[in-house]
Design a protein around this motif. Structure first.
Motif, PDB file in Angstrom:
ATOM      1  N   THR A  56       0.847  -1.187   0.000  1.00  0.00           N
ATOM      2  CA  THR A  56       0.000   0.000   0.000  1.00  0.00           C
ATOM      3  C   THR A  56       0.881   1.234   0.000  1.00  0.00           C
ATOM      4  OG1 THR A  56      -1.713  -1.158   1.202  1.00  0.00           O
ATOM      5  CG2 THR A  56      -1.784   1.237   1.269  1.00  0.00           C
ATOM      6  N   ARG A  57       0.613   2.117  -0.907  1.00  0.00           N
ATOM      7  CA  ARG A  57       1.338   3.383  -0.978  1.00  0.00           C
ATOM      8  C   ARG A  57       0.363   4.499  -0.722  1.00  0.00           C
ATOM      9  NH1 ARG A  57       3.220   3.772  -6.714  1.00  0.00           N
ATOM     10  NH2 ARG A  57       1.234   2.809  -7.029  1.00  0.00           N
ATOM     11  N   SER A  58       0.841   5.588  -0.171  1.00  0.00           N
ATOM     12  CA  SER A  58      -0.025   6.740   0.036  1.00  0.00           C
ATOM     13  C   SER A  58       0.778   8.007  -0.178  1.00  0.00           C
ATOM     14  CB  SER A  58      -0.634   6.729   1.437  1.00  0.00           C
ATOM     15  OG  SER A  58       0.376   6.894   2.398  1.00  0.00           O
ATOM     16  N   ASN A  74      -1.107  18.865   5.732  1.00  0.00           N
ATOM     17  CA  ASN A  74      -1.260  17.570   5.058  1.00  0.00           C
ATOM     18  C   ASN A  74      -2.477  16.872   5.633  1.00  0.00           C
ATOM     19  OD1 ASN A  74       0.964  17.921   3.458  1.00  0.00           O
ATOM     20  ND2 ASN A  74       2.339  16.868   4.830  1.00  0.00           N
ATOM     21  N   ASP A  75      -3.667  17.357   5.277  1.00  0.00           N
ATOM     22  CA  ASP A  75      -4.894  16.847   5.859  1.00  0.00           C
ATOM     23  C   ASP A  75      -5.622  15.870   4.956  1.00  0.00           C
ATOM     24  OD1 ASP A  75      -5.543  18.704   3.963  1.00  0.00           O
ATOM     25  OD2 ASP A  75      -6.943  19.823   5.203  1.00  0.00           O
ATOM     26  N   ASN A  76      -5.030  15.517   3.827  1.00  0.00           N
ATOM     27  CA  ASN A  76      -5.716  14.680   2.863  1.00  0.00           C
ATOM     28  C   ASN A  76      -4.752  13.625   2.344  1.00  0.00           C
ATOM     29  OD1 ASN A  76      -7.560  13.703   1.080  1.00  0.00           O
ATOM     30  ND2 ASN A  76      -7.440  15.407  -0.335  1.00  0.00           N
ATOM     31  N   THR A  77      -4.837  12.400   2.863  1.00  0.00           N
ATOM     32  CA  THR A  77      -3.965  11.325   2.422  1.00  0.00           C
ATOM     33  C   THR A  77      -4.661  10.538   1.324  1.00  0.00           C
ATOM     34  OG1 THR A  77      -3.001  11.176   4.613  1.00  0.00           O
ATOM     35  CG2 THR A  77      -2.687   9.300   3.175  1.00  0.00           C
ATOM     36  N   VAL A  78      -3.912  10.234   0.290  1.00  0.00           N
ATOM     37  CA  VAL A  78      -4.445   9.521  -0.871  1.00  0.00           C
ATOM     38  C   VAL A  78      -3.899   8.106  -0.881  1.00  0.00           C
ATOM     39  CG1 VAL A  78      -4.548   9.495  -3.381  1.00  0.00           C
ATOM     40  CG2 VAL A  78      -4.525  11.672  -2.169  1.00  0.00           C
ATOM     41  N   ASN A  79      -4.786   7.144  -1.056  1.00  0.00           N
ATOM     42  CA  ASN A  79      -4.386   5.752  -1.172  1.00  0.00           C
ATOM     43  C   ASN A  79      -3.995   5.487  -2.625  1.00  0.00           C
ATOM     44  OD1 ASN A  79      -4.142   3.008  -1.286  1.00  0.00           O
ATOM     45  ND2 ASN A  79      -6.242   2.563  -0.671  1.00  0.00           N
ATOM     46  N   THR A  94      -6.092   7.573  -7.092  1.00  0.00           N
ATOM     47  CA  THR A  94      -4.879   8.080  -7.721  1.00  0.00           C
ATOM     48  C   THR A  94      -5.231   9.018  -8.870  1.00  0.00           C
ATOM     49  OG1 THR A  94      -3.682   6.068  -7.125  1.00  0.00           O
ATOM     50  CG2 THR A  94      -2.731   7.416  -8.878  1.00  0.00           C
ATOM     51  N   ALA A  95      -6.197   8.626  -9.687  1.00  0.00           N
ATOM     52  CA  ALA A  95      -6.627   9.480 -10.797  1.00  0.00           C
ATOM     53  C   ALA A  95      -7.188  10.800 -10.278  1.00  0.00           C
ATOM     54  CB  ALA A  95      -7.664   8.758 -11.656  1.00  0.00           C
ATOM     55  N   ARG A  96      -7.963  10.766  -9.192  1.00  0.00           N
ATOM     56  CA  ARG A  96      -8.522  11.990  -8.622  1.00  0.00           C
ATOM     57  C   ARG A  96      -7.407  12.893  -8.091  1.00  0.00           C
ATOM     58  NH1 ARG A  96     -12.770  13.643 -10.379  1.00  0.00           N
ATOM     59  NH2 ARG A  96     -13.912  11.769  -9.893  1.00  0.00           N
TER      60      ARG A  96
END
Length: 76
Positions: free
Chosen positions: A3-5, A15-20, A27-29
């Motif tokens: 899993t990468r983020s 940094n309040d928004n972590t993306v999986n 990722t596209a978003r």
């Protein structure tokens, strides 16, 4: 698969928004939002062709995210 983020900084620098990054739709978003921000910088700097290319990336990433089931998120 590991899993990468990625942490996405908001306008206030937090940094309040972590993306999986294991989720293709997320990722596209993320790419869509980054392209929007970079496109704004390119436009403000008079880099019209770069702004154009980044708009194409933004549009394609948004369509891909929608295709893969990620709801649109407001910019900003």
């Amino acid at each position: 698969m590991a899993t990468r983020s990625a942490a996405h900084s908001g306008q206030n620098g937090s940094n309040d928004n972590t993306v999986n990054l294991s989720d293709p739709a997320e990722t596209a978003r993320y790419i869509e939002n980054m392209a929007r921000e970079l496109g704004g910088l390119a436009t403000e700097s008079g880099l019209g062709f770069l702004a154009f290319l980044l708009r194409m990336v933004e549009d394609d990433a948004g369509a891909t995210a929608k295709e893969r089931g990620s709801p649109a998120k407001p910019s900003g």
